[in-house]
Design an enzyme around this catalytic site. Structure first.
Site, PDB file in Angstrom:
ATOM      1  N   CYS B 233       0.869  -1.184   0.000  1.00  8.20           N
ATOM      2  CA  CYS B 233       0.000   0.000   0.000  1.00  8.20           C
ATOM      3  C   CYS B 233       0.899   1.225   0.000  1.00  8.20           C
ATOM      4  O   CYS B 233       1.764   1.362  -0.860  1.00  8.20           O
ATOM      5  CB  CYS B 233      -0.969  -0.022   1.174  1.00  8.20           C
ATOM      6  N   ARG B 238      -2.201  -0.912   5.549  1.00 11.49           N
ATOM      7  CA  ARG B 238      -3.369  -1.433   4.848  1.00 11.49           C
ATOM      8  C   ARG B 238      -3.029  -2.763   4.166  1.00 11.49           C
ATOM      9  O   ARG B 238      -3.864  -3.652   4.063  1.00 11.49           O
ATOM     10  CB  ARG B 238      -3.859  -0.425   3.792  1.00 11.49           C
TER      11      ARG B 238
END
Lengths: 98, 282
Positions: B233, B238
């Site tokens: 990410c 994430r």
């Protein structure tokens, strides 16, 4: 979207003329809801950002100009969707009732 | 690995609040969330202050981790249950990090802090006091961590999953507009990466979608189960969420998290970069 700030990011030091702000307050029976979550979905329904409401029930996003959906999740209620249009240099104020 | 061994429900956590061998750890980027209220007995970890080196651009090494967990009263044979805000992003990062250093029994609370709050379950501001331990970490497990050279070699050969938002993937955004820190020098994505935003793996309340929904999600994005997979990410949190889905819930083999992610890759000189909504060529 990292670091979801309670109530949304501060307006302090921000040139609002260059921002498309979406903000508002979440209430239930006229009282602010301080433990709700507000999600910003783009025009395709895709998640863009999420903030927890502040103790006073408030939230704020810096969006891009365009059509968005605010989805509010609060304890003991079904989620509430509100369409909103954001424009550069303006503040869209939304009152959400759960 | 499976959903049953990697995830616990809020009900399970409530039933184990008095179990000393189950340690709840709240991990947030916004550490003030814990101070305002946390699950009774939970220990606090600050994603940045506690887990990042502070000098080198890396997370803390084995020695510092051992001291941190010893001070926090966490033992090698404890069941560690991470939860946090932001739909468990940083909790998933801490999960991945603790697996990297070989902790045996690590779980994630499905739905994290949000689900707990939306259920109106108990939170407390009371301090948690656990007696210090002598924690011993294993050597790092690089089978779950990808580095930049391996990522460059993976272009066109392995599954690359970019889990950022479509605008970040396409290069229209470097990072969310109000968060200029940790941005890369340039925008875009690693060529041949598929874009599956992390949020597609979670329900609105932060819980993970069903196994069938998750399998379909990545299959539709062209993930080849016969190939190794690297998720990335912007700063690796994430993508830890997606690594957790692929490796720990679905049990796919050979899944790595590239924690350098776009903040590193997009600052490297001379590497291939793709712009726009398409994957790009190898």
């Amino acid at each position: 979207m990292c670091g979801a700030i309670q109530g949304g990011p501060s307006l302090e030091g921000v040139d609002v003329a260059n921002q498309a702000v979406i903000q508002g307050i979440v209430t239930r029976d006229g009282e602010p809801v301080g433990n709700a979550y507000v999600r910003l979905l783009d025009r395709t329904g895709e998640f863009t950002a999420e903030v927890p409401t502040s103790a006073t029930g408030q939230f704020r996003f810096f969006a891009a100009p365009g059509e968005w959906t605010l989805r509010t999740l609060a304890p003991r209620s079904a989620s509430v969707d509100r369409p909103v249009v954001a424009a550069l240099g303006s503040v869209a104020d939304i009152a959400v009732t759960v | 690995m499976s959903r049953e061994t990697a995830l616990v429900t809020a009900d399970w956590v409530e039933q184990n609040l008095d179990n000393d061998k189950v340690v709840l750890i709240e991990v947030d980027e916004d550490a003030s969330a814990y101070d305002k209220g946390h699950i009774p007995g939970a220990v606090k970890l600050d994603w940045k202050k506690d887990l990042q080196d502070g000098v080198r651009h890396d997370f803390i090494g084995k020695d510092k981790l051992e001291k941190l967990l010893s001070d926090k009263g966490i033992a090698n044979d404890d069941t560690v249950v991470f939860y946090g805000g932001n739909n468990n992003w940083f909790a998933a990062y801490a999960f991945w990090y603790l697996k990297y250093y070989g902790h045996t029994d690590v779980r994630l609370l499905d739905g994290g802090r949000k689900k707990w709050e939306l259920d109106s379950r108990q939170l407390t501001a009371d301090a948690t006091d656990r007696p210090a331990t002598t924690y011993s970490a294993s050597e790092p497990n690089d089978a779950i961590r990808a580095y930049r050279d391996e990522v460059i070699e993976a272009i066109g050969s392995k599954n690359l999953i970019d889990v950022r938002s479509p605008d970040e993937f396409a290069g229209r955004l470097l990072a969310p507009a109000h968060l200029p820190q940790e941005a890369a020098q340039i925008a875009g994505h690693i060529p041949t990466a598929g874009n599956v935003p992390w949020s597609k793996a979670a329900n609105d309340d932060g819980t993970f979608r069903s196994d069938d929904e998750l399998k379909a999600l990545y299959a539709d994005a062209g993930l080849d189960e016969g190939k190794d997979t690297i998720a990335y990410c912007r700063i690796g949190e994430r993508s830890s969420h997606t690594w957790f889905v692929l490796s720990e819930i679905l049990g796919y083999p050979n899944v790595k998290n590239y924690d350098g992610s776009w903040s590193e890759y997009g600052s490297l000189r001379g590497v291939p970069v793709a712009l726009g909504d398409e994957r790009g060529e190898a």
